[in-house]
Design an enzyme around this catalytic site. Structure first.
Site, short mmCIF file in Angstrom:
data_model
loop_
_atom_site.label_atom_id
_atom_site.label_comp_id
_atom_site.label_asym_id
_atom_site.label_seq_id
_atom_site.Cartn_x
_atom_site.Cartn_y
_atom_site.Cartn_z
N ASP A 17 0.83 -1.21 0.00
CA ASP A 17 0.00 0.00 0.00
C ASP A 17 0.87 1.26 0.00
OD1 ASP A 17 -2.36 1.41 -0.02
OD2 ASP A 17 -2.61 1.38 2.16
N ASN A 19 1.24 3.42 -2.99
CA ASN A 19 1.72 3.86 -4.31
C ASN A 19 1.21 5.26 -4.66
OD1 ASN A 19 2.73 1.30 -4.52
ND2 ASN A 19 1.26 0.59 -6.04
N GLY A 20 -0.08 5.48 -4.40
CA GLY A 20 -0.70 6.76 -4.75
C GLY A 20 -0.07 7.91 -3.98
N HIS A 34 2.17 3.49 -9.17
CA HIS A 34 1.92 2.07 -9.39
C HIS A 34 3.07 1.42 -10.15
CE1 HIS A 34 -1.93 2.32 -7.53
NE2 HIS A 34 -2.49 3.06 -8.47
N GLU A 64 -12.55 -4.57 -3.65
CA GLU A 64 -13.11 -3.22 -3.45
C GLU A 64 -12.42 -2.17 -4.33
OE1 GLU A 64 -12.17 -5.33 -0.88
OE2 GLU A 64 -14.25 -5.94 -0.54
N LEU A 128 10.78 -20.22 -5.05
CA LEU A 128 9.85 -19.32 -4.33
C LEU A 128 8.48 -19.44 -4.98
CD1 LEU A 128 9.48 -16.75 -2.35
CD2 LEU A 128 9.61 -15.44 -4.46
N SER A 193 -7.82 -4.76 5.59
CA SER A 193 -8.48 -4.46 4.30
C SER A 193 -8.92 -5.70 3.50
CB SER A 193 -7.57 -3.56 3.44
OG SER A 193 -7.35 -2.33 4.08
C1 IPE Z 1 -5.43 -2.68 0.06
O1 IPE Z 1 -5.10 -1.34 -0.16
C2 IPE Z 1 -5.41 -3.42 -1.22
C3 IPE Z 1 -4.15 -3.47 -1.94
C4 IPE Z 1 -2.98 -3.03 -1.57
C5 IPE Z 1 -4.23 -4.12 -3.21
P1 IPE Z 1 -6.21 -0.19 -0.22
O2 IPE Z 1 -5.47 1.06 -0.40
O3 IPE Z 1 -7.24 -0.52 -1.22
O4 IPE Z 1 -6.86 -0.30 1.24
P2 IPE Z 1 -7.76 0.74 2.05
O5 IPE Z 1 -8.85 1.17 1.14
O6 IPE Z 1 -6.87 1.88 2.42
O7 IPE Z 1 -8.22 -0.02 3.25
C1 IPE Z 2 -1.71 0.23 -3.33
O1 IPE Z 2 -1.46 1.58 -3.37
C2 IPE Z 2 -1.98 -0.35 -4.69
C3 IPE Z 2 -3.39 -0.71 -4.93
C4 IPE Z 2 -4.36 -0.68 -4.07
C5 IPE Z 2 -3.70 -1.13 -6.27
P1 IPE Z 2 -2.63 2.65 -3.32
O2 IPE Z 2 -3.04 2.96 -4.72
O3 IPE Z 2 -3.73 2.21 -2.42
O4 IPE Z 2 -1.87 3.89 -2.70
P2 IPE Z 2 -2.46 4.94 -1.65
O5 IPE Z 2 -2.94 4.17 -0.47
O6 IPE Z 2 -3.55 5.67 -2.36
O7 IPE Z 2 -1.28 5.80 -1.33
MG MG Z 3 -4.11 2.49 -0.41
#
Ligand code: IPE
Ligand code: IPE
Ligand code: MG
Length: 247
Positions: A17, A19-20, A34, A64, A128, A193
């Site tokens: 989690d 990346n954004g 990503h 989700e 692995l 999550s």
């Molecule tokens: C959980 O991350 C799913 C993945 C990393 C693929 P999210 O970013 O979707 O989780 P929430 O929404 O913050 O709980």
């Molecule tokens: C996790 O990073 C990757 C996916 C859920 C696909 P996010 O995209 O949730 O990154 P944040 O949480 O918005 O920083």
């Molecule tokens: Mg996230």
């Protein structure tokens, strides 16, 4: 004094989690975040091999995550497809067995084919096991297993009494693989999550503020060092655990 045979986890489950936020902090698009996330995964796979980890289950896309803007969803699909095609030879070369868990029928058929090809190509590898969870949800997995079992009971293929804590998980996506020993979530949130739910019952939970694109080998080593300090008691007392190790 007990000598630890090994304190390296056999199975690690990771929620990748952040990346954004990583991208936003740099004034870049979430897409860039990503893409960097894929790079981090490649590094972590290589590092996991060096450290003798047997199974790595990573959460790439939750059930989700379809709720995200359409553009981001389709970008993630393209990225999944391209990364798989780019990386599959290297994974194979490194002895990685690739498996996918989740509801794959929702994906573009080109992606489903690529996943199947990668699974078939790498099926005999044993260095692995890399399990990518996409369009996966822990609750979906549990409900699916219940439905399967209910069908078998209805058809008279088994009795309700046969369903117990040993049999049930065999019907989940991870089937008979050992439960994760260590769970890692990057990105600072302290929640599960809807990742593997049944299997986390006795997993050691590690949360770090590092954003996924920044999570590299040295950070995995920190998580491994933390894990090595844990005493897994499964309901017993510390003394009992120490005595059984001394025996
Ligand atoms: C959980 O991350 C799913 C993945 C990393 C693929 P999210 O970013 O979707 O989780 P929430 O929404 O913050 O709980
Ligand atoms: C996790 O990073 C990757 C996916 C859920 C696909 P996010 O995209 O949730 O990154 P944040 O949480 O918005 O920083
Ligand atoms: Mg996230």
């Amino acid at each position: 004094m007990a000598i630890e045979v090994t304190t390296i986890p056999r199975h690690i489950a990771i929620i990748m989690d952040g990346n954004g936020r990583w991208a936003t902090a740099r004034g870049q698009s979430r897409a860039t975040g990503h893409r960097e996330g894929v790079r981090a995964l490649r590094d972590i796979v290589e590092h996991a091999i060096r450290r003798g980890i047997h199974i790595l289950t990573v959460f790439a896309f939750s059930s989700e995550n379809w709720q995200r803007p359409r553009q981001e969803v389709s970008l993630l699909m393209d990225l999944f497809m391209n990364s798989l095609e780019e990386q599959v030879e290297a994974l194979h070369h490194n002895g990685v067995r690739f498996t996918f868990i989740g509801e794959r029928s929702a994906f573009p058929s080109k992606l489903q084919d690529a996943v199947e090809r990668a699974e078939r190509l790498t099926v005999a590898n044993s260095v692995l096991r890399l399990i990518v969870a996409a369009n996966y949800g822990g609750r979906w997995d549990i409900v699916r297993a219940c439905r399967d079992l209910a069908g078998q009971v209805a058809r008279g293929e088994m009795t309700a009494q046969q369903i117990d804590e040993r049999l049930f998980p065999a019907y989940l996506n991870l089937a008979t693989l050992p439960d994760p020993d260590l769970f890692i979530r990057t990105g600072g949130e302290q929640r599960v999550s809807n990742f593997v739910l049944w299997q986390l019952a006795y997993t050691e939970l590690y949360f770090t503020d590092a954003l996924w694109p920044d999570f590299r080998g040295d950070q995995l080593d920190q998580a491994l060092a933390w894990y090595a300090q844990r005493q897994r008691r499964y309901g017993r007392t510390s003394e009992q655990v120490r005595d059984s190790q001394d025996a």
